[in-house]
Design an enzyme around this catalytic site. Structure first.
Site, PDB file in Angstrom:
ATOM      1  N   THR A  18      -9.727  -4.218  -3.931  1.00 16.75           N
ATOM      2  CA  THR A  18      -8.956  -5.268  -4.589  1.00 16.75           C
ATOM      3  C   THR A  18      -7.615  -5.423  -3.869  1.00 16.75           C
ATOM      4  O   THR A  18      -7.257  -4.641  -2.988  1.00 16.75           O
ATOM      5  CB  THR A  18      -8.716  -4.952  -6.080  1.00 16.75           C
ATOM      6  OG1 THR A  18      -7.935  -3.761  -6.184  1.00 16.75           O
ATOM      7  CG2 THR A  18     -10.024  -4.780  -6.822  1.00 16.75           C
ATOM      8  N   GLY A  62      -2.389 -16.874  10.397  1.00 18.26           N
ATOM      9  CA  GLY A  62      -2.971 -16.166   9.251  1.00 18.26           C
ATOM     10  C   GLY A  62      -2.553 -14.709   9.201  1.00 18.26           C
ATOM     11  O   GLY A  62      -3.128 -13.894   8.469  1.00 18.26           O
ATOM     12  N   LYS A  75      -4.031   0.634   0.103  1.00 17.34           N
ATOM     13  CA  LYS A  75      -3.076   1.733   0.293  1.00 17.34           C
ATOM     14  C   LYS A  75      -2.279   2.062  -0.968  1.00 17.34           C
ATOM     15  O   LYS A  75      -1.678   3.137  -1.059  1.00 17.34           O
ATOM     16  CB  LYS A  75      -2.134   1.461   1.473  1.00 17.34           C
ATOM     17  CG  LYS A  75      -1.271   0.224   1.365  1.00 17.34           C
ATOM     18  CD  LYS A  75      -0.535  -0.007   2.666  1.00 17.34           C
ATOM     19  CE  LYS A  75      -0.784  -1.291   3.361  1.00 17.34           C
ATOM     20  NZ  LYS A  75      -1.432  -2.426   2.988  1.00 17.34           N
ATOM     21  N   PHE A  93     -14.185  -8.225  -3.552  1.00 16.83           N
ATOM     22  CA  PHE A  93     -15.165  -8.700  -2.561  1.00 16.83           C
ATOM     23  C   PHE A  93     -14.559  -9.913  -1.842  1.00 16.83           C
ATOM     24  O   PHE A  93     -15.048 -11.017  -1.926  1.00 16.83           O
ATOM     25  CB  PHE A  93     -16.466  -9.075  -3.281  1.00 16.83           C
ATOM     26  CG  PHE A  93     -17.663  -9.229  -2.375  1.00 16.83           C
ATOM     27  CD1 PHE A  93     -18.180  -8.142  -1.676  1.00 16.83           C
ATOM     28  CD2 PHE A  93     -18.281 -10.456  -2.231  1.00 16.83           C
ATOM     29  CE1 PHE A  93     -19.292  -8.275  -0.862  1.00 16.83           C
ATOM     30  CE2 PHE A  93     -19.406 -10.607  -1.414  1.00 16.83           C
ATOM     31  CZ  PHE A  93     -19.905  -9.509  -0.727  1.00 16.83           C
ATOM     32  N   ASP A 148       5.577  -2.911   3.375  1.00 14.80           N
ATOM     33  CA  ASP A 148       4.237  -2.515   3.835  1.00 14.80           C
ATOM     34  C   ASP A 148       4.326  -1.226   4.668  1.00 14.80           C
ATOM     35  O   ASP A 148       3.545  -0.291   4.463  1.00 14.80           O
ATOM     36  CB  ASP A 148       3.619  -3.666   4.653  1.00 14.80           C
ATOM     37  CG  ASP A 148       2.260  -3.310   5.195  1.00 14.80           C
ATOM     38  OD1 ASP A 148       1.301  -3.271   4.412  1.00 14.80           O
ATOM     39  OD2 ASP A 148       2.152  -3.046   6.422  1.00 14.80           O
ATOM     40  N   VAL A 188      -4.379   2.791   6.502  1.00 17.18           N
ATOM     41  CA  VAL A 188      -3.332   2.747   7.528  1.00 17.18           C
ATOM     42  C   VAL A 188      -3.995   2.478   8.878  1.00 17.18           C
ATOM     43  O   VAL A 188      -4.935   3.168   9.257  1.00 17.18           O
ATOM     44  CB  VAL A 188      -2.569   4.095   7.597  1.00 17.18           C
ATOM     45  CG1 VAL A 188      -1.493   4.045   8.681  1.00 17.18           C
ATOM     46  CG2 VAL A 188      -1.939   4.428   6.250  1.00 17.18           C
ATOM     47  N   LYS A 198       2.752   2.530   3.911  1.00 15.88           N
ATOM     48  CA  LYS A 198       1.877   3.241   4.865  1.00 15.88           C
ATOM     49  C   LYS A 198       2.451   4.604   5.253  1.00 15.88           C
ATOM     50  O   LYS A 198       1.712   5.589   5.335  1.00 15.88           O
ATOM     51  CB  LYS A 198       1.651   2.371   6.098  1.00 15.88           C
ATOM     52  CG  LYS A 198       0.721   1.199   5.802  1.00 15.88           C
ATOM     53  CD  LYS A 198       0.619   0.261   6.980  1.00 15.88           C
ATOM     54  CE  LYS A 198      -0.388  -0.849   6.696  1.00 15.88           C
ATOM     55  NZ  LYS A 198      -0.231  -1.990   7.613  1.00 15.88           N
ATOM     56  N   GLU A 243       1.863 -13.681   5.249  1.00 22.51           N
ATOM     57  CA  GLU A 243       1.692 -14.405   3.979  1.00 22.51           C
ATOM     58  C   GLU A 243       2.709 -15.543   3.908  1.00 22.51           C
ATOM     59  O   GLU A 243       3.697 -15.551   4.644  1.00 22.51           O
ATOM     60  CB  GLU A 243       1.984 -13.455   2.813  1.00 22.51           C
ATOM     61  CG  GLU A 243       1.135 -12.216   2.753  1.00 22.51           C
ATOM     62  CD  GLU A 243      -0.294 -12.508   2.375  1.00 22.51           C
ATOM     63  OE1 GLU A 243      -0.512 -13.477   1.632  1.00 22.51           O
ATOM     64  OE2 GLU A 243      -1.187 -11.778   2.829  1.00 22.51           O
ATOM     65  N   GLU A 256      -9.634   5.949   4.936  1.00 26.83           N
ATOM     66  CA  GLU A 256      -9.185   5.764   6.325  1.00 26.83           C
ATOM     67  C   GLU A 256      -8.621   4.363   6.577  1.00 26.83           C
ATOM     68  O   GLU A 256      -7.706   4.181   7.377  1.00 26.83           O
ATOM     69  CB  GLU A 256     -10.355   6.040   7.291  1.00 26.83           C
ATOM     70  CG  GLU A 256      -9.957   6.104   8.738  1.00 26.83           C
ATOM     71  CD  GLU A 256      -8.994   7.261   9.040  1.00 26.83           C
ATOM     72  OE1 GLU A 256      -9.442   8.403   9.074  1.00 26.83           O
ATOM     73  OE2 GLU A 256      -7.782   6.998   9.220  1.00 26.83           O
TER      74      GLU A 256
HETATM   75  N1  NAP Z   1      -7.518  -7.731   5.433  1.00 29.86           N
HETATM   76  C1  NAP Z   1      -7.266  -6.662   6.200  1.00 29.86           C
HETATM   77  O1  NAP Z   1      -7.339  -6.733   7.417  1.00 29.86           O
HETATM   78  C2  NAP Z   1      -6.938  -5.326   5.569  1.00 29.86           C
HETATM   79  C3  NAP Z   1      -6.643  -4.252   6.413  1.00 29.86           C
HETATM   80  C4  NAP Z   1      -6.395  -2.993   5.843  1.00 29.86           C
HETATM   81  C5  NAP Z   1      -6.416  -2.845   4.468  1.00 29.86           C
HETATM   82  N2  NAP Z   1      -6.678  -3.935   3.665  1.00 29.86           N
HETATM   83  C6  NAP Z   1      -6.692  -3.739   2.210  1.00 29.86           C
HETATM   84  O2  NAP Z   1      -8.020  -3.959   1.736  1.00 29.86           O
HETATM   85  C7  NAP Z   1      -7.985  -4.532   0.424  1.00 29.86           C
HETATM   86  C8  NAP Z   1      -8.793  -5.833   0.416  1.00 29.86           C
HETATM   87  O3  NAP Z   1      -8.221  -6.729   1.354  1.00 29.86           O
HETATM   88  P1  NAP Z   1      -8.825  -8.192   1.542  1.00 29.86           P
HETATM   89  O4  NAP Z   1      -8.184  -8.741   2.748  1.00 29.86           O
HETATM   90  O5  NAP Z   1     -10.308  -8.146   1.440  1.00 29.86           O
HETATM   91  O6  NAP Z   1      -8.227  -8.918   0.249  1.00 29.86           O
HETATM   92  P2  NAP Z   1      -8.738 -10.314  -0.383  1.00 29.86           P
HETATM   93  O7  NAP Z   1      -9.442 -11.119   0.641  1.00 29.86           O
HETATM   94  O8  NAP Z   1      -7.544 -10.886  -1.074  1.00 29.86           O
HETATM   95  O9  NAP Z   1      -9.822  -9.861  -1.481  1.00 29.86           O
HETATM   96  C9  NAP Z   1      -9.459  -9.144  -2.617  1.00 29.86           C
HETATM   97  C10 NAP Z   1     -10.667  -9.094  -3.528  1.00 29.86           C
HETATM   98  O10 NAP Z   1     -10.317  -8.340  -4.673  1.00 29.86           O
HETATM   99  C11 NAP Z   1     -10.528  -9.144  -5.860  1.00 29.86           C
HETATM  100  N3  NAP Z   1      -9.527  -8.715  -6.832  1.00 29.86           N
HETATM  101  C12 NAP Z   1      -8.198  -8.768  -6.732  1.00 29.86           C
HETATM  102  N4  NAP Z   1      -7.628  -8.248  -7.827  1.00 29.86           N
HETATM  103  C13 NAP Z   1      -8.639  -7.872  -8.647  1.00 29.86           C
HETATM  104  C14 NAP Z   1      -8.711  -7.286  -9.931  1.00 29.86           C
HETATM  105  N5  NAP Z   1      -7.614  -6.992 -10.606  1.00 29.86           N
HETATM  106  N6  NAP Z   1      -9.930  -7.044 -10.445  1.00 29.86           N
HETATM  107  C15 NAP Z   1     -11.062  -7.354  -9.788  1.00 29.86           C
HETATM  108  N7  NAP Z   1     -11.059  -7.907  -8.548  1.00 29.86           N
HETATM  109  C16 NAP Z   1      -9.876  -8.167  -8.008  1.00 29.86           C
HETATM  110  C17 NAP Z   1     -10.333 -10.561  -5.378  1.00 29.86           C
HETATM  111  O11 NAP Z   1     -10.909 -11.497  -6.285  1.00 29.86           O
HETATM  112  P3  NAP Z   1     -10.366 -13.020  -6.295  1.00 29.86           P
HETATM  113  O12 NAP Z   1     -10.749 -13.581  -4.964  1.00 29.86           O
HETATM  114  O13 NAP Z   1     -11.074 -13.644  -7.428  1.00 29.86           O
HETATM  115  O14 NAP Z   1      -8.872 -12.928  -6.478  1.00 29.86           O
HETATM  116  C18 NAP Z   1     -11.097 -10.477  -4.055  1.00 29.86           C
HETATM  117  O15 NAP Z   1     -12.485 -10.467  -4.276  1.00 29.86           O
HETATM  118  C19 NAP Z   1      -6.500  -4.756   0.077  1.00 29.86           C
HETATM  119  O16 NAP Z   1      -6.035  -3.709  -0.726  1.00 29.86           O
HETATM  120  C20 NAP Z   1      -5.825  -4.734   1.444  1.00 29.86           C
HETATM  121  O17 NAP Z   1      -4.473  -4.302   1.359  1.00 29.86           O
HETATM  122  C21 NAP Z   1      -6.951  -5.152   4.192  1.00 29.86           C
END
Ligand code: NAP
Length: 349
Positions: A99, A209, A128, A12, A223, A155, A227, A212, A152
């Protein structure tokens, strides 16, 4: 008749919270147009605790508590159960896996997905890792448990690619794929073409941002490899994983290389490709120059694009301009609705 759909949100962070806001924003529309009342029963994080309830959680309040550093202040719904325990104990119909990506193995997300499928839950994810590393196993497990699996957002965020092929290009074979799939490296190359050094371009991407603190995953092509593997596994039956991709990143390019190509009316792009090679699928990622007649010529900065080569529809190119978090949240939202639609229609996917 209104149907209640109960969700377990495992992860979350940025995407999960944006999806929760989208659910609130579209609550009336969901009720009126889809006859759907969506309730979040589980919110799980890694370091800030989790929530589990038999009734609808207030996701906006959960976001407020997370801003303070922990979900503990939410109330008696607070728990420190692991994601696997939460999935095993909750009453949800669908698990939303969001996650953090693990590029080495696709874990623990894959285990979360397997547990949910074995509990009879449908699964939607934007992570992914599981699709790149374990797609065939997960698709099989979904079929054997009679549940749906959609991804969906893995990627190009919410840009329809998997769903386009499955729903709109039925019977059309995807014979090859090529794309600019990593927006950070594309942004860095665009900045270098306008005169910046690679270090300056990376710092700018980090300041926005976009990259990383350690940008290796983007710049070294990991990455993009994950994909293209996800695309090749799902659309071409590659049965591959990201470690099998022939991979070169952009670090070998100098500012002079990139500037010189701009003077010659060419552009360097990090291209990810999948093509048939005898009986198998070859996947590769590396920097290549393109010319103005390429469909990727206008794909600069943070934009992405993919060309699907098909047997019946020729080449189809889809471009995503300036992605935002909303697009990824929308991918989860539209996948959730596709699952509901297919359950109502009694179809397998
Ligand atoms: N951001 C984007 O634009 C984007 C685009 C496409 C796909 N995605 C994918 O979507 C997913 C989420 O992205 P995000 O940007 O929301 O990431 P994020 O902000 O880093 O959030 C990750 C969430 O997962 C929790 N988490 C991580 N490892 C965990 C585990 N082992 N068990 C339980 N909870 C866990 C984290 O908790 P903590 O905060 O406590 O660590 C946090 O709540 C990722 O796989 C990412 O590659 C993201």
């Amino acid at each position: 008749m209104t149907v209640i759909l109960r969700l377990a949100m495992i992860g979350f962070g940025n995407v999960g919270q944006e999806f929760a806001r989208l659910l609130d924003r579209k609550r009336e529309w969901l009720l009126k147009s889809k006859g759907l009342d969506v309730e979040v029963l589980v919110i799980s994080t890694r370091s800030k605790g989790s929530l589990m309830s038999k009734r609808r959680l207030d996701t906006a309040r959960a976001v407020e508590e997370l801003r303070k550093g922990s979900l503990r202040g939410y109330g008696s719904e607070y728990t420190e159960l692991s994601p696997i325990e939460l999935i095993g104990k909750c009453d949800a119909d669908m698990m939303i896996e969001l996650t953090t990506l693990d590029i080495e193995s696709g874990q623990p997300a894959t285990d979360h997905i397997k547990k949910a499928m074995n509990m009879g839950m449908d699964v939607v994810t934007a992570n992914k890792g599981p699709v790149a590393f374990h797609y065939d196993d997960l698709a099989r497990l979904a079929r054997s448990n009679g549940v749906k699996f959609r991804f969906e957002g893995t990627v190009m965020d919410g840009t329809p690619i998997f769903n386009l092929v499955e729903k709109t290009l039925q019977g059309c074979e995807v014979t090859g794929i090529q794309g600019i799939l990593n927006s950070t490296s594309n942004f860095v190359l665009t900045e270098m073409a306008s005169g910046k050094t690679m270090d300056e371009a990376i710092s700018k991407a980090q300041g926005m941002g976009l990259a990383e603190a350690d940008p290796a995953m983007d710049l070294d092509g990991w990455d993009a490899a994950a994909k293209i593997t996800a695309l090749a596994n799902v659309l071409m039956g590659a049965g591959s994983d990201p470690k099998k991709v022939e991979r070169n990143g952009i670090r070998g390019l100098s500012a002079d290389d990139v500037r010189a190509s701009a003077n010659e009316r060419t552009k360097w792009k990090l291209l990810a490709s999948a093509e048939r090679d005898g009986g198998s699928i070859r996947t590769f990622v590396g920097p290549e120059t393109i010319t103005p007649d390429s469909p990727f010529w206008s794909v600069d900065g943070t934009s992405s694009a993919v060309t699907l080569k098909t047997d019946l529809m020729g080449d189809l190119t889809i471009i995503e301009s300036g992605p935002m978090l909303t697009q990824t949240a929308y991918a989860i939202f539209s996948d959730m609705l596709l699952v509901v639609d297919s359950i109502r229609a009694g179809t397998l996917q």
